[in-house]
Design an enzyme around this catalytic site. Structure first.
Site, mmCIF file in Angstrom:
data_model
loop_
_atom_site.group_PDB
_atom_site.id
_atom_site.type_symbol
_atom_site.label_atom_id
_atom_site.label_comp_id
_atom_site.label_asym_id
_atom_site.label_seq_id
_atom_site.Cartn_x
_atom_site.Cartn_y
_atom_site.Cartn_z
ATOM 1 N N ARG A 195 14.405 41.663 -43.463
ATOM 2 C CA ARG A 195 15.122 42.288 -42.355
ATOM 3 C C ARG A 195 14.108 42.887 -41.388
ATOM 4 O O ARG A 195 13.174 43.591 -41.798
ATOM 5 C CB ARG A 195 16.068 43.395 -42.837
ATOM 6 C CG ARG A 195 17.282 42.893 -43.586
ATOM 7 C CD ARG A 195 18.197 42.088 -42.674
ATOM 8 N NE ARG A 195 19.327 41.524 -43.379
ATOM 9 C CZ ARG A 195 19.421 40.275 -43.796
ATOM 10 N NH1 ARG A 195 18.412 39.435 -43.616
ATOM 11 N NH2 ARG A 195 20.508 39.845 -44.395
ATOM 12 N N GLY A 250 22.056 47.126 -37.010
ATOM 13 C CA GLY A 250 21.661 45.900 -37.676
ATOM 14 C C GLY A 250 20.190 45.578 -37.516
ATOM 15 O O GLY A 250 19.626 44.807 -38.293
ATOM 16 N N GLU A 277 11.392 53.831 -13.926
ATOM 17 C CA GLU A 277 11.912 55.114 -13.425
ATOM 18 C C GLU A 277 11.502 55.365 -11.981
ATOM 19 O O GLU A 277 12.242 55.976 -11.223
ATOM 20 C CB GLU A 277 11.407 56.269 -14.293
ATOM 21 C CG GLU A 277 12.068 56.370 -15.636
ATOM 22 C CD GLU A 277 11.565 57.573 -16.421
ATOM 23 O OE1 GLU A 277 10.448 58.055 -16.157
ATOM 24 O OE2 GLU A 277 12.292 58.019 -17.318
ATOM 25 N N ALA A 288 18.769 59.884 -19.243
ATOM 26 C CA ALA A 288 18.531 59.788 -20.694
ATOM 27 C C ALA A 288 17.044 59.824 -20.966
ATOM 28 O O ALA A 288 16.231 59.553 -20.075
ATOM 29 C CB ALA A 288 19.132 58.505 -21.241
ATOM 30 N N ARG A 334 16.312 47.029 -16.262
ATOM 31 C CA ARG A 334 15.970 46.923 -17.682
ATOM 32 C C ARG A 334 15.480 45.503 -17.937
ATOM 33 O O ARG A 334 16.249 44.545 -17.897
ATOM 34 C CB ARG A 334 17.181 47.242 -18.562
ATOM 35 C CG ARG A 334 17.655 48.677 -18.436
ATOM 36 C CD ARG A 334 16.594 49.658 -18.852
ATOM 37 N NE ARG A 334 17.075 51.030 -18.802
ATOM 38 C CZ ARG A 334 16.336 52.069 -19.139
ATOM 39 N NH1 ARG A 334 15.090 51.905 -19.537
ATOM 40 N NH2 ARG A 334 16.830 53.285 -19.068
ATOM 41 N N GLU A 358 15.300 65.943 -19.814
ATOM 42 C CA GLU A 358 15.495 64.692 -19.086
ATOM 43 C C GLU A 358 16.347 64.878 -17.833
ATOM 44 O O GLU A 358 16.087 64.246 -16.815
ATOM 45 C CB GLU A 358 16.110 63.637 -20.001
ATOM 46 C CG GLU A 358 15.173 63.169 -21.083
ATOM 47 C CD GLU A 358 13.904 62.512 -20.555
ATOM 48 O OE1 GLU A 358 13.948 61.851 -19.489
ATOM 49 O OE2 GLU A 358 12.861 62.657 -21.208
ATOM 50 N N GLU A 412 14.389 63.638 -14.622
ATOM 51 C CA GLU A 412 14.868 62.420 -13.964
ATOM 52 C C GLU A 412 15.613 62.692 -12.677
ATOM 53 O O GLU A 412 15.477 61.930 -11.722
ATOM 54 C CB GLU A 412 15.748 61.599 -14.913
ATOM 55 C CG GLU A 412 14.962 60.912 -15.992
ATOM 56 C CD GLU A 412 15.761 59.835 -16.717
ATOM 57 O OE1 GLU A 412 16.993 59.730 -16.525
ATOM 58 O OE2 GLU A 412 15.127 59.084 -17.477
#
Length: 195
Positions: free
Chosen positions: A48, A127, A155, A87, A75, A104, A108
């Site tokens: 895994r 997972g 950013e 975030a 992203r 943050e 930000e």
């Protein structure tokens, strides 16, 4: 049986680092066995991948007019520019996620909040990742300096804007806004009667 997650840890036979550097995220491969297996036959260990991640704090900041403070941010893995909430990574060991959220919001978007409500903490993608998101609702917003903090990478190019809660909620429900943390925060705030 109660409807609840429960702590559990299966035996790890071996671990191999695939990537590790001085950043807070690493990728490793674990060989895992089911509990009680002796490691032979069908009970042989299975591989895994695990993305180590210290977690993040996400802030649903709502002003007195019911406007949500949002970011439009690129992203790279998804090759998308997402509507998101402020975030940040919980990158200081032992730091309370609420302190990360406050930092943050200031760094930000140069805001502070008088009231903070913990909406909940969720596993981002259990997972493959150990990343946990700590979601907060903030109101009573006032200007605050980011101090000597400088925006870098994505950013530095993010756009800051405000959107009416109801319009943002509708955009999540009809799929125009698809970032998981913003969807969860909006739905949790609505379910808890905060907005």
């Amino acid at each position: 049986m109660p409807i609840a997650d429960r702590p559990e840890s299966w035996p790890v036979v071996s671990t191999e680092d695939i990537h590790r550097d001085d950043w807070v995220v690493a990728l490793r491969a674990d060989a895992v066995r089911r509990p009680g297996d002796d490691g032979t036959g069908e009970g042989a260990p299975f591989r895994r991948l695990v993305l180590e991640h210290p977690g993040a704090a996400i802030i649903l900041a709502v002003d007195d007019e019911g406007q949500v403070l949002c970011l439009q941010q690129y992203r790279h893995p998804a090759r998308m520019s997402f509507v998101e909430l402020p975030a940040g990574i919980c990158d200081v060991p032992g730091e309370d996620p609420i302190e990360v959220a406050k930092r943050e919001l200031r760094e930000e978007v140069e805001l502070a909040a008088d009231e903070w409500v913990h909406l909940g903490s969720v596993w981002a993608s259990p997972g493959i990742s150990a990343e946990r998101h700590h979601l907060y609702f903030a109101r009573g917003l006032t200007p605050s300096s980011r101090g000597d903090f400088e925006l870098h990478g994505e950013e530095a190019e993010m756009e800051v804007f405000r959107a009416p809660f109801e319009e943002l909620h509708a955009a999540v429900l009809d799929g125009r806004v698809s970032d998981a943390p913003i969807a969860l925060a909006l739905l949790m705030a609505r379910a808890k009667g905060l907005a």
